[in-house]
Design an enzyme around this catalytic site. Sequence first.
Site, mmCIF file in Angstrom:
data_model
loop_
_atom_site.group_PDB
_atom_site.id
_atom_site.type_symbol
_atom_site.label_atom_id
_atom_site.label_comp_id
_atom_site.label_asym_id
_atom_site.label_seq_id
_atom_site.Cartn_x
_atom_site.Cartn_y
_atom_site.Cartn_z
ATOM 1 C CB CYS A 1 -0.872 -0.037 1.249
ATOM 2 S SG CYS A 1 -1.837 1.452 1.572
ATOM 3 C CG HIS A 2 1.177 5.827 -1.643
ATOM 4 N ND1 HIS A 2 1.219 6.170 -2.971
ATOM 5 C CD2 HIS A 2 2.084 6.623 -1.028
ATOM 6 C CE1 HIS A 2 2.099 7.132 -3.143
ATOM 7 N NE2 HIS A 2 2.632 7.436 -1.970
ATOM 8 C CB THR A 3 0.032 3.517 4.315
ATOM 9 O OG1 THR A 3 -1.170 4.139 3.840
ATOM 10 C CG2 THR A 3 0.319 4.002 5.723
ATOM 11 C CG HIS B 1 -0.768 -1.776 6.166
ATOM 12 N ND1 HIS B 1 0.268 -1.208 5.471
ATOM 13 C CD2 HIS B 1 -1.898 -1.234 5.666
ATOM 14 C CE1 HIS B 1 -0.221 -0.345 4.591
ATOM 15 N NE2 HIS B 1 -1.542 -0.351 4.677
ATOM 16 C CD GLU B 2 -3.474 -3.853 0.634
ATOM 17 O OE1 GLU B 2 -4.090 -2.779 0.720
ATOM 18 O OE2 GLU B 2 -2.789 -4.148 -0.374
ATOM 19 C CB CYS C 1 -10.936 -4.861 21.848
ATOM 20 S SG CYS C 1 -11.706 -3.390 22.579
ATOM 21 C CB CYS D 1 -11.746 -0.097 23.952
ATOM 22 S SG CYS D 1 -12.122 0.307 22.232
ATOM 23 C CB CYS E 1 -15.183 -1.324 20.599
ATOM 24 S SG CYS E 1 -13.745 -1.753 19.588
ATOM 25 C CB CYS F 1 -10.377 -0.824 18.357
ATOM 26 S SG CYS F 1 -9.929 -1.866 19.750
ATOM 27 N NE ARG G 1 -3.149 4.280 16.238
ATOM 28 C CZ ARG G 1 -1.889 4.678 16.070
ATOM 29 N NH1 ARG G 1 -0.930 4.167 16.835
ATOM 30 N NH2 ARG G 1 -1.589 5.565 15.138
ATOM 31 C CB CYS H 1 -5.021 -1.791 3.586
ATOM 32 S SG CYS H 1 -4.990 0.021 3.733
ATOM 33 N NE ARG I 1 -2.794 -1.948 -2.440
ATOM 34 C CZ ARG I 1 -2.870 -0.683 -2.070
ATOM 35 N NH1 ARG I 1 -2.441 0.293 -2.863
ATOM 36 N NH2 ARG I 1 -3.332 -0.365 -0.878
HETATM 37 P P1 NAD Z 1 -1.375 5.189 -5.074
HETATM 38 O O1 NAD Z 1 0.024 5.618 -5.175
HETATM 39 O O2 NAD Z 1 -1.772 3.843 -5.606
HETATM 40 O O3 NAD Z 1 -2.354 6.254 -5.771
HETATM 41 C C1 NAD Z 1 -2.236 7.645 -5.622
HETATM 42 C C2 NAD Z 1 -2.834 8.291 -6.889
HETATM 43 O O4 NAD Z 1 -2.903 9.699 -6.688
HETATM 44 C C3 NAD Z 1 -2.016 8.047 -8.135
HETATM 45 O O5 NAD Z 1 -2.844 7.580 -9.187
HETATM 46 C C4 NAD Z 1 -1.439 9.417 -8.451
HETATM 47 O O6 NAD Z 1 -1.206 9.614 -9.835
HETATM 48 C C5 NAD Z 1 -2.532 10.324 -7.915
HETATM 49 N N1 NAD Z 1 -2.115 11.690 -7.638
HETATM 50 C C6 NAD Z 1 -0.918 12.123 -7.142
HETATM 51 N N2 NAD Z 1 -0.908 13.474 -7.047
HETATM 52 C C7 NAD Z 1 -2.132 13.897 -7.464
HETATM 53 C C8 NAD Z 1 -2.721 15.181 -7.614
HETATM 54 N N3 NAD Z 1 -2.059 16.316 -7.293
HETATM 55 N N4 NAD Z 1 -3.989 15.244 -8.064
HETATM 56 C C9 NAD Z 1 -4.669 14.131 -8.403
HETATM 57 N N5 NAD Z 1 -4.145 12.877 -8.306
HETATM 58 C C10 NAD Z 1 -2.885 12.777 -7.845
HETATM 59 O O7 NAD Z 1 -1.744 5.247 -3.530
HETATM 60 P P2 NAD Z 1 -2.915 4.465 -2.742
HETATM 61 O O8 NAD Z 1 -2.420 3.158 -2.268
HETATM 62 O O9 NAD Z 1 -4.142 4.550 -3.558
HETATM 63 O O10 NAD Z 1 -3.056 5.416 -1.448
HETATM 64 C C11 NAD Z 1 -3.598 6.713 -1.572
HETATM 65 C C12 NAD Z 1 -3.485 7.469 -0.259
HETATM 66 O O11 NAD Z 1 -4.350 6.862 0.723
HETATM 67 C C13 NAD Z 1 -2.090 7.440 0.354
HETATM 68 O O12 NAD Z 1 -1.867 8.686 0.992
HETATM 69 C C14 NAD Z 1 -2.209 6.337 1.412
HETATM 70 O O13 NAD Z 1 -1.237 6.473 2.413
HETATM 71 C C15 NAD Z 1 -3.610 6.593 1.906
HETATM 72 N N6 NAD Z 1 -4.308 5.496 2.585
HETATM 73 C C16 NAD Z 1 -5.114 5.845 3.625
HETATM 74 C C17 NAD Z 1 -5.861 4.880 4.274
HETATM 75 C C18 NAD Z 1 -6.789 5.251 5.382
HETATM 76 O O14 NAD Z 1 -7.268 4.352 6.096
HETATM 77 N N7 NAD Z 1 -7.091 6.522 5.575
HETATM 78 C C19 NAD Z 1 -5.751 3.535 3.866
HETATM 79 C C20 NAD Z 1 -4.917 3.234 2.801
HETATM 80 C C21 NAD Z 1 -4.197 4.228 2.161
HETATM 81 N N1 AHE Z 2 1.228 7.307 11.368
HETATM 82 C C1 AHE Z 2 0.620 8.388 10.620
HETATM 83 C C2 AHE Z 2 -0.855 8.137 10.403
HETATM 84 C C3 AHE Z 2 -1.087 7.061 9.432
HETATM 85 C C4 AHE Z 2 -2.571 6.827 9.296
HETATM 86 O O1 AHE Z 2 -3.389 7.748 9.364
HETATM 87 N N2 AHE Z 2 -2.922 5.597 9.079
HETATM 88 C C5 AHE Z 2 -4.299 5.209 8.805
HETATM 89 C C6 AHE Z 2 -4.253 3.944 8.034
HETATM 90 S S1 AHE Z 2 -3.387 4.092 6.507
HETATM 91 C C7 AHE Z 2 -3.470 2.518 5.917
HETATM 92 O O2 AHE Z 2 -2.891 2.451 4.714
HETATM 93 C C8 AHE Z 2 -5.073 4.911 10.091
HETATM 94 O O3 AHE Z 2 -5.736 3.904 10.234
HETATM 95 N N3 AHE Z 2 -5.042 5.836 11.006
HETATM 96 C C9 AHE Z 2 -5.650 5.656 12.297
HETATM 97 C C10 AHE Z 2 -4.608 5.395 13.338
HETATM 98 O O4 AHE Z 2 -4.965 5.150 14.484
HETATM 99 O O5 AHE Z 2 -3.408 5.399 12.980
HETATM 100 C C11 AHE Z 2 0.791 9.713 11.303
HETATM 101 O O6 AHE Z 2 0.517 10.722 10.656
HETATM 102 O O7 AHE Z 2 1.229 9.729 12.483
HETATM 103 ZN ZN ZN Z 3 -2.854 0.710 3.532
#
Ligand code: NAD
Ligand code: AHE
Ligand code: ZN
Length: 375
Positions: free
Chosen positions: A40-42, A62-63, A92, A95, A98, A106, A110, A169, A370
């Site tokens: 994942c991008h994360t 994480h995936e 859980c 908590c 939850c 949860c 954490r 994820c 992916r």
């Molecule tokens: P990815 O790299 O597969 O996709 C990102 C996309 O964004 C690409 O297609 C890229 O071309 C596009 N992009 C980049 N800059 C841009 C811009 N200025 N305008 C429009 N598009 C643009 O990444 P991903 O795996 O899809 O993850 C995306 C984001 O979500 C990451 O920041 C990741 O860390 C986050 N994420 C968050 C959670 C969550 O639970 N909140 C879960 C998973 C991933």
């Molecule tokens: N460690 C980062 C935060 C990262 C973050 O927000 N993670 C998401 C999942 S991304 C999965 O690809 C999330 O679940 N956040 C809730 C949590 O408890 O972390 C930072 O900025 O400190």
């Molecule tokens: Zn992820």
Amino acid sequence: MDVRAAVAVAAGKPLEVTTVQLEGPKAGEVLVEIKATGICHTDEFTLSGADPEGLFPAVLGHEGAGVIVDVGPGVTTVKQGDHVIPLYTPECRQCPSCLSRKTNLCTAIRATQGQGLMPDGSSRFSIGGKKLHHYMGTSTFANFTVLPEIAVAKVREDAPFDKICYIGCGVTTGIGAVMNTAKVQAGATAIVFGLGGIGLNVIQGLRLVGADMIIGVDINNDKKKWGERFGMTHFVNANDAGKDLVAHLVNLTKRGADQIGGADYTFDCTGNVNVMRQALEACHRGWGESVIIGVAGAGQEIAARPFQLVTGRVWKGSAFGGARGRTDVPKIVDWYMEKKIEIDPMITHTMPLADINKGFDLMHAGKSIRSVVVF
Ligand code: NAD
Ligand code: AHE
Ligand code: ZN
């Protein structure tokens, strides 16, 4: 025991695939043989050094998906042989979070999870007697890992590991943001910024709930065909639109007698704080909701004119798609097996653990949706 793992030795360095040591499960923990893991991008975000919680050396990932091969004392909810998906957001069911029924976040473990440790404050991973950190409580870039039992979702045994790992994820995050966080209704208009592994699952979720207009925004024209494949109705290249992007999107979404424009829902799937602002501004006055999914690096902050909120727009975030892992993940696996959602075409590349850095290269080059490591 000796296990094979991709170790993040330092920020910005390629992962080192090597043999590390893993202690068996302690009370309330399970040992899982990981069969497949997505990238994942994360993982890239943390490896790059941008994550304020990033720790090194660590076993990232994480995936994943795999099989329980051993359980520690007191484990009651899963058993040896169960197929599971590790949960970086555990459930859980005890908590305050939850029990609130207001959030999936949860809080049971954490604090230690953020320190790269198991709930008892120690690490199960080491190399040559030196501690390795866990990551997001999951560390799926290893062929075996240890997790608390509250951090695994038991899933059906006929589901293929190399596909359902993505539900750990990306799939859940994208579809869940639509269904759980935004609660998008049929007929809505929506804009998805960033058509990667998350954004395409937002699009797939929007199609599932019957959204009417689904606009995808990316800077990579190759993503147009990908968005269309999963239900996108319009594509906008953010670079082509330049400074006029928000005005262009508002114009595209003009409906009804007042011709105000703006989407009912927008989703940031880029992690870029400037895009997050554009996503808010592209929402409809009075009711538009913008959901932040992308994760931004240390020191980054979002900004907007308060007027945007005063005039009724809502800014919110979504982690793991608002999903309660042990409850919701098995259902999403069922949806995949029943062909209600698609996963296979989004997994553009598979590779052995030895080639995991190629998965990161493909992500950097914008060539993959992916990549999945198959053990
Ligand atoms: P990815 O790299 O597969 O996709 C990102 C996309 O964004 C690409 O297609 C890229 O071309 C596009 N992009 C980049 N800059 C841009 C811009 N200025 N305008 C429009 N598009 C643009 O990444 P991903 O795996 O899809 O993850 C995306 C984001 O979500 C990451 O920041 C990741 O860390 C986050 N994420 C968050 C959670 C969550 O639970 N909140 C879960 C998973 C991933
Ligand atoms: N460690 C980062 C935060 C990262 C973050 O927000 N993670 C998401 C999942 S991304 C999965 O690809 C999330 O679940 N956040 C809730 C949590 O408890 O972390 C930072 O900025 O400190
Ligand atoms: Zn992820």
